[in-house]
Scaffold this active site. Structure first.
Site, PDB file in Angstrom:
ATOM      1  N   GLY A 177       0.794  -1.228   0.000  1.00  0.00           N
ATOM      2  CA  GLY A 177       0.000   0.000   0.000  1.00  0.00           C
ATOM      3  C   GLY A 177       0.824   1.274   0.000  1.00  0.00           C
ATOM      4  O   GLY A 177       0.292   2.370   0.183  1.00  0.00           O
ATOM      5  N   GLU A 180       0.974   3.539  -5.496  1.00  0.00           N
ATOM      6  CA  GLU A 180      -0.305   3.488  -6.203  1.00  0.00           C
ATOM      7  C   GLU A 180      -0.270   2.393  -7.271  1.00  0.00           C
ATOM      8  O   GLU A 180       0.791   1.910  -7.672  1.00  0.00           O
ATOM      9  CB  GLU A 180      -0.586   4.840  -6.867  1.00  0.00           C
ATOM     10  N   ASP A 191       6.460  13.702  -8.735  1.00  0.00           N
ATOM     11  CA  ASP A 191       5.824  14.024  -7.459  1.00  0.00           C
ATOM     12  C   ASP A 191       6.783  14.853  -6.601  1.00  0.00           C
ATOM     13  O   ASP A 191       6.408  15.894  -6.051  1.00  0.00           O
ATOM     14  CB  ASP A 191       5.420  12.746  -6.726  1.00  0.00           C
ATOM     15  N   LYS A 195       6.871  19.212  -5.432  1.00  0.00           N
ATOM     16  CA  LYS A 195       7.164  19.692  -4.083  1.00  0.00           C
ATOM     17  C   LYS A 195       8.395  20.589  -4.090  1.00  0.00           C
ATOM     18  O   LYS A 195       8.436  21.615  -3.393  1.00  0.00           O
ATOM     19  CB  LYS A 195       7.367  18.504  -3.143  1.00  0.00           C
TER      20      LYS A 195
END
Length: 421
Positions: A177, A180, A191, A195
């Site tokens: 988990g 994704e 990603d 940021k």
């Protein structure tokens, strides 16, 4: 009301008394917009506050603060700009939206005198936005080095701990988990890049265009790179690097990086994030914690909600982004200077090292160290160089010439090295 939204609602409900005691007022959820009200979110939402149309939130004059956690870009942008135009304060965790539309959003916020809060957009529960914007307000930020993507850090950690291939470590992360079903933005570096853009923009006072930054993911990192790096005294991390030079140029890059094992960032493992900030007054400061997940990110959203509520009582002149004119230019990646790890697959015969060294020497690139690990790759052998500081343009020119050598059997593998000098 996805994973983070459900967490925000849950903790606002559970910690209602604590928040009331600390804030002196109540945070009351007036309306929740859900795409699918029948979906089980693990929280009980009173049906009278549920809507399937987010426009209802904008049209309700009693709602003073909106929280955008939709995760979209186009739809989220319309929602946020609509809220700002109506004078509603905005809390968001949408890093991609801020990185790509930050200028537009904060121009609107300034025009309408509406603060925007976005602590949850970077590094989950780590209060890095507030630290840069408030705690370090008197500092010239010299550099930020950040492990700011937990999925990539987990994958690289498992490659180190268990000798897994990238593909196997990714599959394990998905099963646990931590990744994704479509992990593209995590493993290709974007990603973390979104940021990094937000952090650079806060630190240096201008919105860094996303097309001016260098982004490379971890997909090509091999298990033998992990092993060879360790023998050299390094760990490999996906690092966001933000630096200002003496001339006021800013470089923003995200890529796999060899960092010394003795450096504190090398010990940041699993899904954890960490950021090392260097300011001219404060010196070195380290921030560490969980960079994603329902609870850490919910903590940041609730912190922003408290700040937003306080801003309603005492209006502020800072709308979430303070431009300043000391910086403003992005350094091209070709001009950025690094040290480099270079792995070659070459013929096992005399003269090979001399040929490669000759290419580097003609381009005025120095060799810091060289070793030949045991083992073979088919009929060839690995050869590892650590290269002294050179520009990206220099090293790319060297790679082109080295690749063309008949003794080199595969495309070279280059990874940047950061020694934090």
């Amino acid at each position: 009301m996805g994973n983070v939204g459900a967490g925000v609602f849950k903790h606002l409900t559970q910690n209602r008394a604590l928040l009331r005691e600390r804030l002196g007022f109540e945070l009351d959820v007036k309306k929740v917009a859900l795409r699918d009200p029948s979906k089980d979110r693990g929280v009980t939402i009173p049906p009278e506050i549920v809507t399937t149309n987010w426009q209802d939130i904008l049209d309700d004059p009693s709602i003073q603060i909106v929280v955008e956690l939709m995760g979209q870009k186009e739809e989220s942008l319309r929602f946020m700009l609509g809220a700002i135009e109506r004078g509603k304060l905005v809390v968001t965790g949408n890093k991609a939206l801020l990185a790509e539309h930050g200028r537009e959003i904060f121009d609107a916020a300034t025009k309408h005198k509406v603060p925007v809060f976005f602590e949850a957009a970077v590094a989950g529960g780590i209060p890095i936005i507030k630290a840069i914007r408030e705690a370090f307000i008197g500092n010239h930020i010299k550099s930020i080095h950040g492990i700011i993507n937990g999925t990539s850090n987990y994958i690289l950690t498992r490659m180190v701990e268990s000798g897994l291939s990238f593909a196997d470590a990714l599959a394990e992360a998905q099963a646990a988990g931590y990744a994704e079903a479509d992990p593209t933005l995590d493993v290709n570096g974007w990603d973390a890049a979104h940021k990094a853009v937000i952090l650079a923009s806060l630190a240096y006072g201008f919105w860094v265009p996303t097309d001016k930054i260098f982004v490379e993911g971890i997909e090509q990192i091999a298990a033998n790179d992990i092993c060879f790096a360790k023998k050299l005294g390094y760990s490999i991390k996906l690092l966001g690097i933000i630096k200002a030079d003496e001339g006021g140029e800013i470089e923003v890059r995200v890529h796999p990086t060899l960092i010394p094992e003795k450096h504190v960032l090398a010990s940041v493992n699993g899904v954890f994030n960490a950021l090392a900030v260097h300011g001219d007054i404060v010196g070195d400061a380290l921030f560490y914690g969980r960079g994603a997940g329902q609870d850490p990110t919910s903590s940041s959203v609730i912190s922003d909600l408290a700040d937003a509520a306080a801003a309603l009582i005492s209006p502020r002149s800072n709308y979430g982004f303070m431009p300043h004119g000391l910086y403003g230019n992005c350094k091209p990646i070709a001009d950025s200077v690094s040290e480099y790890y270079l792995r070659l697959t070459v013929e096992d015969r005399p003269g090979v090292v001399a040929q490669v060294s000759g290419v580097l020497g003609r381009l005025n690139i120095g060799i810091s160290s060289l070793f030949q690990p045991e083992g073979t790759e088919g009929e060839a052998v690995p050869l590892i160089f650590v290269i002294h500081k050179a520009t990206s343009a220099q090293i790319q020119q060297a790679l082109d010439q080295i690749t063309a050598l008949p003794c080199v059997k595969k495309a070279p593998r280059m990874i940047r090295v950061e020694n934090f000098a």
